[in-house]
Design a protein around this motif. Sequence first.
Motif: not given
Length: 271
Positions: A81-85, A90-95, A220-231
């Motif tokens: 998993q990469g770090s959360a940003k 609203p259209t940004d989704l993170m796994i 896994a779950t989805i988090r709205q308003g966040a993005l996953e950075a590279s690992n």
Amino acid sequence: MQSLNISASALRTVQAALDNTANNLANVDTIGYKRREASFSELLADNMREQPATDTQRNSPAGLRIGRGVKIGTTKLDLSQGSAKTTDVPTDLMIQGKGYFMVTHRTTDQNGVFLQEEFRLTRDGSFKLSPNEATGTFFLTTANGDILVDENGLPVEVASNDFKVTEDGHIFVNGEDTLTRIPVWQVDNPEQYTQIGQNEYALVLQPGEQPGMLFQESTATIRQGALEASNVDVSAEMTNLITTQRAYQLNSRAIAITDQMMGIANQLRSR
């Protein structure tokens, strides 16, 4: 000549490892990027057993092992998993956890006529709103125009950017469930992922296999308003880069010394 072959194969392998490290460093800021790690394997080796059986000076087993160099064995995909940003878009989704979004890549000809559809996987959740002129709604699309699909393989559509996505992927507008769900998919065997560019993956299917047979829903779950950075760990990649460069220099030096030795041998023979 054997030393030339060994050093030449090592140079080709080290160059591939350098390219892999460079690709990881180039994607350090790419959303959802997963780094690859190169591993090496030895080429065919021979054993020479002409040494005397009674050799009190040798601590190694009888026989002399002669290798043929090395090659890149695999470039394993690191799925950590990469770090959360946090972006609050609203259209940004993170796994959060293992899995991928599924998008559809549609190919058309120069006249806009539909040709074929291909489903792909991505961890990049930086989606954009793309208008659907037929219905007046919006698709959620990637940067290269691929459309996010729901659990039935149909494009996800929203009326505006004022929507809510729950952790399990359900989309709500004005507090009402739209009955559209964004699933998170995963495949048991990561080696079946093939990077095809644009931060997307295709599946390598065996004869008789269908994509639906390989996909299963992730926990896994989805988090709205966040993005996953590279690992990608920059410090670790720079360490690999220095080590690989030194290996390249060593093998280059070995080729130069072998060339000098062969030149000396030719001069002695010509006398």
